[in-house]
Design a protein around this motif. Structure first.
Motif, PDB file in Angstrom:
ATOM      1  N   LEU A 187     -13.698 -46.243 -29.570  1.00  0.00           N
ATOM      2  CA  LEU A 187     -12.790 -46.454 -28.870  1.00  0.00           C
ATOM      3  C   LEU A 187     -12.161 -45.066 -28.489  1.00  0.00           C
ATOM      4  CD1 LEU A 187     -11.216 -49.589 -30.319  1.00  0.00           C
ATOM      5  CD2 LEU A 187     -13.122 -49.364 -28.550  1.00  0.00           C
ATOM      6  N   ALA A 188     -12.130 -44.836 -27.047  1.00  0.00           N
ATOM      7  CA  ALA A 188     -11.695 -43.589 -26.253  1.00  0.00           C
ATOM      8  C   ALA A 188     -10.012 -43.311 -26.797  1.00  0.00           C
ATOM      9  CB  ALA A 188     -11.894 -43.371 -24.932  1.00  0.00           C
ATOM     10  N   LYS A 189      -9.231 -44.313 -26.797  1.00  0.00           N
ATOM     11  CA  LYS A 189      -8.027 -44.224 -27.051  1.00  0.00           C
ATOM     12  C   LYS A 189      -7.607 -44.358 -28.659  1.00  0.00           C
ATOM     13  CE  LYS A 189      -7.456 -46.977 -23.727  1.00  0.00           C
ATOM     14  NZ  LYS A 189      -6.626 -47.833 -22.583  1.00  0.00           N
ATOM     15  N   LEU A 190      -8.362 -44.715 -29.369  1.00  0.00           N
ATOM     16  CA  LEU A 190      -8.016 -45.052 -30.756  1.00  0.00           C
ATOM     17  C   LEU A 190      -7.675 -43.692 -31.693  1.00  0.00           C
ATOM     18  CD1 LEU A 190      -8.135 -47.360 -32.724  1.00  0.00           C
ATOM     19  CD2 LEU A 190     -10.282 -46.145 -33.758  1.00  0.00           C
ATOM     20  N   PRO A 191      -6.566 -43.530 -32.112  1.00  0.00           N
ATOM     21  CA  PRO A 191      -6.014 -42.308 -32.725  1.00  0.00           C
ATOM     22  C   PRO A 191      -6.936 -42.207 -34.098  1.00  0.00           C
ATOM     23  CG  PRO A 191      -4.508 -44.059 -33.373  1.00  0.00           C
ATOM     24  CD  PRO A 191      -5.332 -44.672 -32.409  1.00  0.00           C
TER      25      PRO A 191
ATOM     26  N   LEU B  46     -14.108 -49.615 -36.307  1.00  0.00           N
ATOM     27  CA  LEU B  46     -13.601 -48.809 -35.174  1.00  0.00           C
ATOM     28  C   LEU B  46     -13.541 -47.256 -35.481  1.00  0.00           C
ATOM     29  CD1 LEU B  46     -10.421 -50.906 -34.210  1.00  0.00           C
ATOM     30  CD2 LEU B  46     -12.758 -51.309 -33.483  1.00  0.00           C
ATOM     31  N   ALA B  47     -13.928 -46.687 -34.411  1.00  0.00           N
ATOM     32  CA  ALA B  47     -14.286 -45.275 -34.433  1.00  0.00           C
ATOM     33  C   ALA B  47     -13.595 -44.394 -33.414  1.00  0.00           C
ATOM     34  CB  ALA B  47     -15.640 -44.954 -34.235  1.00  0.00           C
ATOM     35  N   SER B  48     -12.724 -43.362 -33.948  1.00  0.00           N
ATOM     36  CA  SER B  48     -11.777 -42.522 -33.190  1.00  0.00           C
ATOM     37  C   SER B  48     -12.640 -41.373 -32.676  1.00  0.00           C
ATOM     38  CB  SER B  48     -10.488 -42.059 -33.617  1.00  0.00           C
ATOM     39  OG  SER B  48      -9.894 -41.037 -32.902  1.00  0.00           O
TER      40      SER B  48
END
Length: 432
Positions: A201-205, A427-429
Protein backbone atom coordinates in the motif's frame (compact mmCIF):
# COMPACT_ATOMS: atom_id res chain seq x y z
CA UNK A 1 -44.97 -12.79 -14.84
CA UNK A 2 -41.24 -12.92 -15.52
CA UNK A 3 -40.66 -14.76 -12.24
CA UNK A 4 -43.30 -17.34 -13.16
CA UNK A 5 -41.73 -17.92 -16.58
CA UNK A 6 -38.27 -18.33 -15.06
CA UNK A 7 -39.63 -20.71 -12.42
CA UNK A 8 -41.36 -22.82 -15.07
CA UNK A 9 -38.20 -22.92 -17.19
CA UNK A 10 -36.06 -23.99 -14.22
CA UNK A 11 -38.59 -26.65 -13.24
CA UNK A 12 -38.71 -27.99 -16.80
CA UNK A 13 -34.91 -28.11 -16.90
CA UNK A 14 -34.73 -30.04 -13.61
CA UNK A 15 -37.38 -32.51 -14.77
CA UNK A 16 -35.52 -33.02 -18.04
CA UNK A 17 -32.17 -33.54 -16.32
CA UNK A 18 -33.62 -36.03 -13.84
CA UNK A 19 -35.30 -37.90 -16.69
CA UNK A 20 -32.01 -38.06 -18.60
CA UNK A 21 -30.04 -39.30 -15.58
CA UNK A 22 -32.71 -41.92 -14.78
CA UNK A 23 -32.73 -43.16 -18.34
CA UNK A 24 -28.95 -43.52 -18.61
CA UNK A 25 -28.30 -44.94 -15.14
CA UNK A 26 -31.49 -46.95 -14.59
CA UNK A 27 -33.62 -47.33 -17.71
CA UNK A 28 -30.78 -48.38 -20.03
CA UNK A 29 -29.03 -50.66 -17.54
CA UNK A 30 -31.77 -52.60 -15.75
CA UNK A 31 -34.52 -54.99 -16.81
CA UNK A 32 -38.13 -53.85 -16.69
CA UNK A 33 -39.80 -54.92 -13.46
CA UNK A 34 -36.50 -55.78 -11.75
CA UNK A 35 -35.75 -54.77 -8.17
CA UNK A 36 -32.94 -52.48 -9.36
CA UNK A 37 -35.29 -50.73 -11.82
CA UNK A 38 -37.86 -50.17 -9.06
CA UNK A 39 -35.24 -48.89 -6.60
CA UNK A 40 -33.74 -46.51 -9.17
CA UNK A 41 -37.16 -45.15 -10.06
CA UNK A 42 -38.05 -44.53 -6.42
CA UNK A 43 -34.74 -42.68 -5.93
CA UNK A 44 -35.40 -40.57 -9.04
CA UNK A 45 -38.60 -39.31 -7.42
CA UNK A 46 -37.47 -39.12 -3.78
CA UNK A 47 -34.11 -37.37 -4.13
CA UNK A 48 -35.36 -34.25 -5.94
CA UNK A 49 -38.16 -33.93 -3.38
CA UNK A 50 -35.54 -33.99 -0.61
CA UNK A 51 -33.57 -31.31 -2.47
CA UNK A 52 -36.63 -29.07 -2.74
CA UNK A 53 -37.31 -29.61 0.95
CA UNK A 54 -33.73 -28.70 1.85
CA UNK A 55 -33.95 -25.49 -0.18
CA UNK A 56 -37.28 -24.23 1.16
CA UNK A 57 -37.44 -25.58 4.73
CA UNK A 58 -35.29 -22.81 6.21
CA UNK A 59 -37.18 -19.99 4.51
CA UNK A 60 -40.48 -21.64 5.47
CA UNK A 61 -39.54 -21.63 9.15
CA UNK A 62 -39.51 -25.41 9.51
CA UNK A 63 -38.14 -26.86 12.80
CA UNK A 64 -34.36 -26.86 12.76
CA UNK A 65 -34.21 -30.62 13.32
CA UNK A 66 -36.25 -31.13 10.15
CA UNK A 67 -33.95 -28.75 8.27
CA UNK A 68 -30.95 -30.84 9.33
CA UNK A 69 -32.70 -34.07 8.32
CA UNK A 70 -33.42 -32.78 4.84
CA UNK A 71 -30.18 -30.87 4.30
CA UNK A 72 -27.63 -33.65 4.00
CA UNK A 73 -29.34 -35.88 1.40
CA UNK A 74 -31.11 -32.99 -0.32
CA UNK A 75 -28.09 -30.75 -0.83
CA UNK A 76 -25.70 -33.59 -1.61
CA UNK A 77 -28.05 -34.81 -4.32
CA UNK A 78 -27.90 -31.40 -6.03
CA UNK A 79 -24.12 -31.71 -6.29
CA UNK A 80 -24.35 -35.36 -7.35
CA UNK A 81 -26.91 -34.49 -10.03
CA UNK A 82 -24.56 -31.88 -11.48
CA UNK A 83 -21.54 -34.15 -11.74
CA UNK A 84 -23.48 -37.25 -12.80
CA UNK A 85 -24.98 -35.21 -15.63
CA UNK A 86 -21.58 -33.87 -16.70
CA UNK A 87 -20.03 -37.34 -16.57
CA UNK A 88 -22.91 -38.84 -18.57
CA UNK A 89 -22.60 -36.11 -21.20
CA UNK A 90 -18.93 -37.00 -21.60
CA UNK A 91 -20.06 -40.61 -21.88
CA UNK A 92 -22.25 -39.72 -24.85
CA UNK A 93 -19.05 -39.12 -26.83
CA UNK A 94 -17.53 -42.38 -25.60
CA UNK A 95 -20.61 -44.51 -26.22
CA UNK A 96 -20.50 -44.73 -30.07
CA UNK A 97 -16.74 -45.24 -30.05
CA UNK A 98 -17.09 -48.16 -27.62
CA UNK A 99 -19.84 -49.72 -29.71
CA UNK A 100 -17.66 -49.44 -32.85
CA UNK A 101 -14.74 -51.15 -31.12
CA UNK A 102 -16.94 -53.99 -29.89
CA UNK A 103 -18.53 -54.40 -33.33
CA UNK A 104 -15.11 -54.60 -35.01
CA UNK A 105 -13.94 -57.18 -32.51
CA UNK A 106 -17.06 -59.24 -33.13
CA UNK A 107 -16.51 -59.08 -36.90
CA UNK A 108 -12.84 -60.02 -36.55
CA UNK A 109 -13.77 -62.88 -34.25
CA UNK A 110 -16.38 -64.11 -36.73
CA UNK A 111 -13.88 -64.05 -39.62
CA UNK A 112 -11.31 -65.95 -37.62
CA UNK A 113 -13.93 -68.53 -36.69
CA UNK A 114 -14.90 -68.95 -40.35
CA UNK A 115 -11.30 -69.53 -41.41
CA UNK A 116 -10.78 -72.05 -38.64
CA UNK A 117 -13.91 -73.90 -39.59
CA UNK A 118 -12.80 -74.01 -43.23
CA UNK A 119 -9.39 -75.37 -42.27
CA UNK A 120 -10.96 -78.04 -40.11
CA UNK A 121 -13.33 -79.03 -42.90
CA UNK A 122 -10.43 -79.31 -45.37
CA UNK A 123 -8.56 -81.59 -43.01
CA UNK A 124 -11.63 -83.71 -42.54
CA UNK A 125 -12.12 -84.01 -46.28
CA UNK A 126 -8.49 -85.01 -46.81
CA UNK A 127 -8.69 -87.61 -44.09
CA UNK A 128 -11.92 -88.97 -45.51
CA UNK A 129 -10.53 -89.26 -49.07
CA UNK A 130 -7.48 -91.11 -47.77
CA UNK A 131 -9.52 -93.57 -45.79
CA UNK A 132 -12.10 -94.26 -48.48
CA UNK A 133 -10.10 -94.36 -51.72
CA UNK A 134 -12.34 -95.92 -54.40
CA UNK A 135 -11.28 -99.04 -56.25
CA UNK A 136 -9.08 -98.66 -59.32
CA UNK A 137 -11.11 -97.82 -62.34
CA UNK A 138 -14.09 -96.54 -60.34
CA UNK A 139 -14.85 -92.83 -60.99
CA UNK A 140 -14.44 -90.74 -57.86
CA UNK A 141 -17.27 -88.60 -56.61
CA UNK A 142 -16.55 -84.86 -56.57
CA UNK A 143 -15.29 -83.57 -53.18
CA UNK A 144 -17.58 -81.27 -51.23
CA UNK A 145 -16.15 -78.50 -48.97
CA UNK A 146 -18.46 -77.65 -46.10
CA UNK A 147 -17.82 -74.44 -44.13
CA UNK A 148 -19.89 -73.92 -40.99
CA UNK A 149 -20.46 -70.43 -39.57
CA UNK A 150 -19.56 -69.98 -35.91
CA UNK A 151 -22.49 -70.36 -33.58
CA UNK A 152 -23.82 -67.02 -32.34
CA UNK A 153 -23.28 -66.31 -28.63
CA UNK A 154 -26.19 -67.21 -26.44
CA UNK A 155 -28.16 -64.18 -25.32
CA UNK A 156 -28.84 -66.01 -22.08
CA UNK A 157 -25.17 -65.95 -21.08
CA UNK A 158 -23.86 -62.84 -22.91
CA UNK A 159 -25.51 -59.41 -22.60
CA UNK A 160 -25.97 -57.52 -25.83
CA UNK A 161 -23.38 -54.99 -26.88
CA UNK A 162 -25.89 -52.20 -26.29
CA UNK A 163 -26.52 -53.31 -22.71
CA UNK A 164 -22.81 -53.81 -22.08
CA UNK A 165 -22.02 -50.30 -23.34
CA UNK A 166 -24.86 -48.77 -21.31
CA UNK A 167 -23.63 -50.43 -18.12
CA UNK A 168 -19.97 -49.63 -18.77
CA UNK A 169 -20.61 -45.94 -19.51
CA UNK A 170 -23.18 -45.60 -16.73
CA UNK A 171 -20.93 -47.27 -14.19
CA UNK A 172 -17.95 -45.13 -15.13
CA UNK A 173 -20.11 -41.97 -14.96
CA UNK A 174 -21.42 -42.95 -11.53
CA UNK A 175 -17.91 -43.57 -10.22
CA UNK A 176 -16.60 -40.28 -11.65
CA UNK A 177 -19.57 -38.16 -10.56
CA UNK A 178 -20.00 -39.56 -7.07
CA UNK A 179 -16.24 -39.69 -6.55
CA UNK A 180 -16.00 -35.99 -7.39
CA UNK A 181 -18.76 -35.16 -4.91
CA UNK A 182 -17.15 -37.30 -2.22
CA UNK A 183 -13.79 -35.61 -2.60
CA UNK A 184 -15.40 -32.16 -2.66
CA UNK A 185 -17.31 -32.94 0.53
CA UNK A 186 -14.13 -34.10 2.24
CA UNK A 187 -12.49 -30.79 1.33
CA UNK A 188 -15.25 -28.80 3.06
CA UNK A 189 -15.46 -30.96 6.18
CA UNK A 190 -11.67 -31.02 6.54
CA UNK A 191 -11.75 -27.25 6.94
CA UNK A 192 -10.18 -24.33 5.07
CA UNK A 193 -6.50 -24.08 4.26
CA UNK A 194 -4.46 -20.93 4.91
CA UNK A 195 -3.37 -18.69 2.05
CA UNK A 196 -0.89 -15.86 2.45
CA UNK A 197 -0.92 -12.74 0.29
CA UNK A 198 1.30 -9.66 0.52
CA UNK A 199 -0.36 -6.39 -0.52
CA UNK A 200 1.79 -3.25 -0.87
CA UNK A 201 0.00 0.00 0.00
CA UNK A 202 1.55 3.27 -1.16
CA UNK A 203 0.33 5.29 1.83
CA UNK A 204 1.06 2.72 4.52
CA UNK A 205 3.71 4.03 6.95
CA UNK A 206 6.78 2.03 7.82
CA UNK A 207 5.42 1.47 11.33
CA UNK A 208 2.58 -0.66 9.91
CA UNK A 209 4.76 -2.67 7.54
CA UNK A 210 4.03 -6.39 7.95
CA UNK A 211 0.61 -5.87 9.61
CA UNK A 212 -1.31 -9.13 9.16
CA UNK A 213 -5.09 -9.38 8.68
CA UNK A 214 -6.72 -12.83 8.79
CA UNK A 215 -9.62 -12.65 6.33
CA UNK A 216 -12.44 -15.18 6.64
CA UNK A 217 -15.72 -15.05 4.76
CA UNK A 218 -18.74 -17.18 3.94
CA UNK A 219 -18.56 -19.53 6.91
CA UNK A 220 -22.24 -20.39 6.34
CA UNK A 221 -23.19 -21.99 9.62
CA UNK A 222 -26.48 -23.80 9.09
CA UNK A 223 -28.20 -27.19 9.14
CA UNK A 224 -25.11 -28.86 7.63
CA UNK A 225 -22.09 -26.94 8.96
CA UNK A 226 -22.27 -26.40 12.70
CA UNK A 227 -20.23 -25.88 15.84
CA UNK A 228 -17.40 -28.24 14.86
CA UNK A 229 -16.97 -26.29 11.61
CA UNK A 230 -16.72 -23.03 13.57
CA UNK A 231 -14.16 -24.51 15.94
CA UNK A 232 -11.96 -25.70 13.05
CA UNK A 233 -12.00 -22.20 11.59
CA UNK A 234 -11.21 -20.53 14.92
CA UNK A 235 -8.32 -22.91 15.56
CA UNK A 236 -6.92 -22.33 12.05
CA UNK A 237 -7.10 -18.55 12.39
CA UNK A 238 -5.52 -18.48 15.84
CA UNK A 239 -2.60 -20.60 14.63
CA UNK A 240 -1.71 -17.84 12.16
CA UNK A 241 -1.33 -15.33 15.06
CA UNK A 242 -2.77 -12.38 13.09
CA UNK A 243 -2.74 -8.76 14.18
CA UNK A 244 -6.41 -8.37 13.23
CA UNK A 245 -9.25 -10.64 12.15
CA UNK A 246 -11.83 -9.64 9.51
CA UNK A 247 -15.05 -11.66 9.20
CA UNK A 248 -16.50 -10.34 5.95
CA UNK A 249 -20.07 -11.60 5.90
CA UNK A 250 -22.28 -14.63 5.32
CA UNK A 251 -21.52 -16.06 8.71
CA UNK A 252 -24.87 -17.87 9.01
CA UNK A 253 -27.86 -19.40 7.26
CA UNK A 254 -30.37 -19.38 10.08
CA UNK A 255 -31.56 -17.59 13.18
CA UNK A 256 -29.72 -16.88 16.41
CA UNK A 257 -32.14 -19.21 18.17
CA UNK A 258 -31.10 -22.14 15.94
CA UNK A 259 -27.43 -21.34 15.33
CA UNK A 260 -26.32 -19.34 18.37
CA UNK A 261 -24.61 -22.38 19.93
CA UNK A 262 -22.85 -23.15 16.63
CA UNK A 263 -21.36 -19.64 16.58
CA UNK A 264 -20.12 -19.67 20.18
CA UNK A 265 -16.53 -20.78 19.36
CA UNK A 266 -16.04 -17.36 17.69
CA UNK A 267 -15.57 -16.03 21.22
CA UNK A 268 -12.19 -17.78 21.15
CA UNK A 269 -10.78 -15.71 18.27
CA UNK A 270 -7.52 -14.05 19.32
CA UNK A 271 -5.76 -11.12 17.65
CA UNK A 272 -3.74 -8.19 18.98
CA UNK A 273 -6.15 -5.62 17.53
CA UNK A 274 -9.32 -7.69 17.80
CA UNK A 275 -11.85 -9.22 15.39
CA UNK A 276 -14.21 -7.19 13.19
CA UNK A 277 -17.41 -8.19 11.41
CA UNK A 278 -19.53 -6.90 8.52
CA UNK A 279 -22.82 -8.32 7.30
CA UNK A 280 -23.30 -10.37 4.17
CA UNK A 281 -26.45 -10.93 2.17
CA UNK A 282 -27.33 -14.12 4.07
CA UNK A 283 -27.45 -12.28 7.38
CA UNK A 284 -30.44 -10.36 6.03
CA UNK A 285 -32.22 -13.67 5.39
CA UNK A 286 -31.51 -14.72 8.98
CA UNK A 287 -32.21 -11.67 11.17
CA UNK A 288 -29.26 -9.33 10.66
CA UNK A 289 -29.93 -7.12 13.68
CA UNK A 290 -30.03 -10.10 16.04
CA UNK A 291 -26.82 -11.50 14.58
CA UNK A 292 -25.01 -8.17 14.86
CA UNK A 293 -25.94 -8.08 18.55
CA UNK A 294 -24.90 -11.70 19.01
CA UNK A 295 -21.47 -11.39 17.43
CA UNK A 296 -20.88 -8.32 19.59
CA UNK A 297 -21.65 -10.47 22.64
CA UNK A 298 -19.07 -12.99 21.37
CA UNK A 299 -16.39 -10.29 21.34
CA UNK A 300 -16.38 -9.26 17.68
CA UNK A 301 -16.68 -5.60 16.67
CA UNK A 302 -19.41 -5.01 14.05
CA UNK A 303 -18.64 -2.24 11.56
CA UNK A 304 -22.04 -1.00 10.41
CA UNK A 305 -21.07 1.71 7.94
CA UNK A 306 -18.38 2.71 10.39
CA UNK A 307 -14.63 3.25 10.64
CA UNK A 308 -11.92 2.86 13.26
CA UNK A 309 -8.39 4.25 13.17
CA UNK A 310 -5.65 1.66 13.47
CA UNK A 311 -1.95 2.33 13.87
CA UNK A 312 -0.99 3.33 10.34
CA UNK A 313 -4.30 2.97 8.46
CA UNK A 314 -8.07 3.36 8.67
CA UNK A 315 -10.25 0.25 8.88
CA UNK A 316 -13.80 0.74 7.57
CA UNK A 317 -16.75 -1.56 7.04
CA UNK A 318 -20.05 -1.24 5.20
CA UNK A 319 -23.30 -3.19 5.39
CA UNK A 320 -24.13 -5.56 2.57
CA UNK A 321 -26.26 -4.27 -0.29
CA UNK A 322 -28.95 -6.81 0.66
CA UNK A 323 -29.63 -4.56 3.66
CA UNK A 324 -31.12 -1.94 1.36
CA UNK A 325 -34.44 -3.81 1.55
CA UNK A 326 -34.49 -3.03 5.29
CA UNK A 327 -33.13 0.48 5.00
CA UNK A 328 -29.75 -0.77 6.24
CA UNK A 329 -27.69 -0.84 3.05
CA UNK A 330 -24.11 0.33 2.59
CA UNK A 331 -23.37 3.99 3.35
CA UNK A 332 -19.92 4.82 2.01
CA UNK A 333 -20.19 8.48 2.85
CA UNK A 334 -20.82 7.70 6.49
CA UNK A 335 -18.02 5.14 6.65
CA UNK A 336 -15.41 6.98 4.59
CA UNK A 337 -16.58 10.49 3.76
CA UNK A 338 -14.79 12.57 6.39
CA UNK A 339 -11.55 10.66 6.76
CA UNK A 340 -8.01 11.90 6.14
CA UNK A 341 -7.18 10.63 2.66
CA UNK A 342 -3.46 10.89 3.26
CA UNK A 343 -3.82 7.80 5.45
CA UNK A 344 -4.04 4.31 3.98
CA UNK A 345 -7.47 2.70 4.17
CA UNK A 346 -8.76 -0.88 4.24
CA UNK A 347 -12.47 -1.54 3.60
CA UNK A 348 -14.43 -4.62 4.63
CA UNK A 349 -17.34 -5.17 2.22
CA UNK A 350 -18.95 -8.54 1.63
CA UNK A 351 -19.66 -8.26 -2.10
CA UNK A 352 -16.96 -7.37 -4.65
CA UNK A 353 -19.48 -5.43 -6.77
CA UNK A 354 -19.15 -2.34 -4.55
CA UNK A 355 -15.58 -1.83 -5.77
CA UNK A 356 -16.60 1.24 -7.80
CA UNK A 357 -17.79 2.96 -4.62
CA UNK A 358 -14.54 2.00 -2.93
CA UNK A 359 -12.54 3.53 -5.78
CA UNK A 360 -14.62 6.72 -5.64
CA UNK A 361 -13.91 7.09 -1.92
CA UNK A 362 -10.15 6.57 -2.23
CA UNK A 363 -9.97 3.14 -0.59
CA UNK A 364 -6.56 1.50 -0.93
CA UNK A 365 -7.64 -2.11 -0.28
CA UNK A 366 -11.08 -3.75 -0.26
CA UNK A 367 -11.48 -7.17 1.37
CA UNK A 368 -14.49 -9.20 0.19
CA UNK A 369 -15.98 -12.68 -0.13
CA UNK A 370 -19.40 -13.73 -1.44
CA UNK A 371 -18.34 -15.54 -4.63
CA UNK A 372 -17.07 -18.79 -3.05
CA UNK A 373 -14.73 -18.85 -6.04
CA UNK A 374 -17.65 -20.44 -7.88
CA UNK A 375 -17.75 -23.32 -5.30
CA UNK A 376 -18.76 -25.99 -7.84
CA UNK A 377 -16.99 -26.04 -11.20
CA UNK A 378 -18.11 -24.82 -13.73
CA UNK A 379 -19.91 -22.36 -11.43
CA UNK A 380 -16.88 -20.09 -11.54
CA UNK A 381 -17.85 -19.06 -15.08
CA UNK A 382 -21.28 -17.98 -13.85
CA UNK A 383 -19.69 -16.15 -10.91
CA UNK A 384 -17.52 -14.21 -13.36
CA UNK A 385 -20.66 -12.83 -15.00
CA UNK A 386 -21.90 -11.30 -11.73
CA UNK A 387 -18.67 -10.22 -10.02
CA UNK A 388 -15.69 -8.09 -11.07
CA UNK A 389 -13.32 -10.53 -9.34
CA UNK A 390 -14.17 -14.12 -8.42
CA UNK A 391 -11.11 -14.88 -6.30
CA UNK A 392 -7.69 -13.44 -5.57
CA UNK A 393 -6.14 -9.98 -5.84
CA UNK A 394 -6.82 -7.49 -8.63
CA UNK A 395 -6.37 -3.75 -9.07
CA UNK A 396 -9.04 -1.22 -10.03
CA UNK A 397 -7.45 2.18 -10.52
CA UNK A 398 -5.66 3.05 -7.27
CA UNK A 399 -7.72 0.50 -5.31
CA UNK A 400 -6.81 -3.14 -4.85
CA UNK A 401 -9.53 -5.76 -4.34
CA UNK A 402 -8.94 -9.09 -2.64
CA UNK A 403 -11.71 -11.71 -2.78
CA UNK A 404 -11.60 -14.79 -0.57
CA UNK A 405 -13.16 -18.06 -1.72
CA UNK A 406 -14.68 -18.43 1.74
CA UNK A 407 -14.32 -20.93 4.56
CA UNK A 408 -17.60 -22.81 4.19
CA UNK A 409 -20.15 -23.70 1.54
CA UNK A 410 -23.71 -22.76 0.72
CA UNK A 411 -26.20 -25.48 -0.17
CA UNK A 412 -24.22 -28.63 -0.95
CA UNK A 413 -21.30 -28.98 1.49
CA UNK A 414 -19.12 -29.58 -1.55
CA UNK A 415 -16.38 -27.65 -3.31
CA UNK A 416 -14.90 -28.60 -6.67
CA UNK A 417 -12.20 -26.46 -8.24
CA UNK A 418 -12.60 -23.77 -5.57
CA UNK A 419 -11.04 -24.93 -2.28
CA UNK A 420 -12.06 -23.11 0.88
CA UNK A 421 -9.55 -20.74 2.42
CA UNK A 422 -8.63 -18.35 5.19
CA UNK A 423 -6.31 -15.69 3.85
CA UNK A 424 -3.64 -13.90 5.83
CA UNK A 425 -3.21 -10.56 4.08
CA UNK A 426 0.12 -8.94 4.99
CA UNK A 427 0.27 -5.21 4.39
CA UNK A 428 3.54 -3.90 3.03
CA UNK A 429 4.83 -0.34 3.15
CA UNK A 430 6.70 0.99 0.14
CA UNK A 431 8.76 3.01 2.62
CA UNK A 432 10.16 -0.10 4.32
Amino acid sequence: MVFVLVAVAVLALLVGVHRYVWRRLVGDTTAPGSALRRAGTVAAWLLPLLSIGALVSGRAGAPFRLQQTLAWPGFLWLAALLYLTLALLVGEAVRPALRWVLARRAVDGGTAGGVGAAAGSDAAEIGSSSAETPARGTPAAPATLVVEAPAPPSSATHPSRRLFVARAVGGAAAVAGLGTVGYGTYGVLRGPRVKRVTVPLAKLPRSAHGFRIAVVSDIHLGPVLGRAHTQRIVDTINRTQPDLIAVVGDLVDGTVADLGPAAEPLAGLTARHGAFFVTGNHEYFSGAAQWVDHVRELGLHPLENARVEMDGFDLAGVNDIAGESEGQGPDFERALGDRDRTRASVLLAHQPVVIDDAVAHGVDLQLSGHTHGGQLWPGNYLAELANPTVAGLERYGDTQLYVSRGAGAWGPPVRVGAPSDITVVQLASRQA
